[in-house]
Design an enzyme around this catalytic site. Structure first.
Site, PDB file in Angstrom:
ATOM      1  CG  ASP A 136      -5.670   4.157  -0.755  1.00  0.00           C
ATOM      2  OD1 ASP A 136      -5.066   5.191  -0.411  1.00  0.00           O
ATOM      3  OD2 ASP A 136      -5.230   3.019  -0.512  1.00  0.00           O
TER       4      ASP A 136
HETATM    5  C1  TTP Z   1       1.943   1.533  -8.381  1.00  0.00           C
HETATM    6  C2  TTP Z   1       1.879   2.995  -8.740  1.00  0.00           C
HETATM    7  C3  TTP Z   1       1.406   3.946  -7.840  1.00  0.00           C
HETATM    8  N1  TTP Z   1       1.375   5.270  -8.174  1.00  0.00           N
HETATM    9  C4  TTP Z   1       0.883   6.290  -7.249  1.00  0.00           C
HETATM   10  C5  TTP Z   1      -0.621   6.564  -7.372  1.00  0.00           C
HETATM   11  C6  TTP Z   1      -0.940   7.270  -6.072  1.00  0.00           C
HETATM   12  O1  TTP Z   1      -0.720   8.679  -6.240  1.00  0.00           O
HETATM   13  C7  TTP Z   1       0.100   6.702  -5.111  1.00  0.00           C
HETATM   14  C8  TTP Z   1      -0.563   5.788  -4.097  1.00  0.00           C
HETATM   15  O2  TTP Z   1      -0.881   6.516  -2.954  1.00  0.00           O
HETATM   16  P1  TTP Z   1      -2.360   6.879  -2.519  1.00  0.00           P
HETATM   17  O3  TTP Z   1      -2.339   6.950  -1.018  1.00  0.00           O
HETATM   18  O4  TTP Z   1      -3.348   5.990  -3.182  1.00  0.00           O
HETATM   19  O5  TTP Z   1      -2.591   8.338  -3.118  1.00  0.00           O
HETATM   20  P2  TTP Z   1      -1.849   9.705  -2.841  1.00  0.00           P
HETATM   21  O6  TTP Z   1      -1.484   9.856  -1.391  1.00  0.00           O
HETATM   22  O7  TTP Z   1      -0.732   9.862  -3.833  1.00  0.00           O
HETATM   23  O8  TTP Z   1      -2.951  10.762  -3.259  1.00  0.00           O
HETATM   24  P3  TTP Z   1      -4.401  11.077  -2.578  1.00  0.00           P
HETATM   25  O9  TTP Z   1      -4.565  10.189  -1.374  1.00  0.00           O
HETATM   26  O10 TTP Z   1      -4.333  12.529  -2.204  1.00  0.00           O
HETATM   27  O11 TTP Z   1      -5.402  10.801  -3.663  1.00  0.00           O
HETATM   28  O12 TTP Z   1       1.032   5.933  -5.891  1.00  0.00           O
HETATM   29  C9  TTP Z   1       1.802   5.693  -9.433  1.00  0.00           C
HETATM   30  O13 TTP Z   1       1.788   6.907  -9.719  1.00  0.00           O
HETATM   31  N2  TTP Z   1       2.235   4.769 -10.323  1.00  0.00           N
HETATM   32  C10 TTP Z   1       2.305   3.434 -10.058  1.00  0.00           C
HETATM   33  O14 TTP Z   1       2.731   2.638 -10.934  1.00  0.00           O
END
Ligand code: TTP
Length: 198
Positions: A72
């Site tokens: 997360d």
């Molecule tokens: C800060 C940042 C976040 N993110 C993304 C990563 C995660 O996918 C998302 C954060 O949300 P999360 O809730 O961590 O993840 P998710 O809902 O996308 O996926 P899952 O719970 O099914 O594993 O933001 C980027 O892709 N690049 C960035 O620079």
């Protein structure tokens, strides 16, 4: 070697895990992501990473066993968690609040098998240059902020806002590869051996 399951719907996490050459199967892990009262950002991401790994394990087809990895990511500004933007106004407000300042990105990972669960939190500091309202709107219209914590993607167009990074680039994108390979090693899943066998 035990089979590995990635409890995630995030395409970034799938790409990152593929990058270190570990074979895995993605499983879904939808959990309630509401923070608890008085929960610190670090405790929040760790609880969610563990919760996703546990949900992923419950989602395995009957008779399947192995290790499950959950993660997360949260963007934290002045101790406040910025989640995924709800709409254009929320996205622009988020980006403008990050403009010209430093913030933290916390990514937790958790690995569990039938016996135990191990987890850790990786903390990175990101500095943003100044962002105008017009740029924040154009960025929203690119479609990139919608599914990302803090409303930006360092790996995409959002890179133009990033003046500096202290910590782990892969953790900011969603999966800290150094720490993930270490944790998987504790469960008998070696990334290096897989790589050198190629
Ligand atoms: C800060 C940042 C976040 N993110 C993304 C990563 C995660 O996918 C998302 C954060 O949300 P999360 O809730 O961590 O993840 P998710 O809902 O996308 O996926 P899952 O719970 O099914 O594993 O933001 C980027 O892709 N690049 C960035 O620079």
């Amino acid at each position: 070697m035990k089979p590995l399951y990635l409890a995630s719907g995030s395409p970034r996490r799938r790409e990152l895990l593929t990058q270190i050459g570990v074979p895995f199967t993605a499983v879904s892990a939808d959990i309630d992501e509401t923070p608890l009262d008085d929960e610190t950002p670090s405790a929040y991401v760790e609880r969610l990473a563990r919760g996703k790994a546990e949900a992923g394990r419950r989602a395995l087809p009957a008779g399947m066993d192995g290790c499950v990895l959950g993660a997360d990511t949260a963007v934290v500004l002045d101790g406040r968690i910025l989640g995924k933007p709800l709409d254009q106004a929320d996205s622009m407000a988020m980006l403008l609040s990050l403009s010209g300042r430093d913030h933290e990105v916390l990514t937790a990972i958790a690995v569990l098998d039938g016996q135990r669960c191990e987890s850790c939190v990786v903390r990175s500091r990101v500095s943003f240059r100044s962002i105008t309202e017009q740029q924040a709107l154009a960025y929203w219209n690119s479609g990139e902020p919608r599914d990302k914590a803090g409303g930006y993607g360092i790996q995409g167009l959002g890179a133009v806002f990033v003046a500096g990074l202290e910590g782990s680039y892969s953790a900011v994108v969603g999966l800290p590869l150094c720490e993930t390979s270490e944790l998987l090693g504790h469960f008998g899943i070696p990334c290096w051996q897989t790589l050198s066998a190629r």
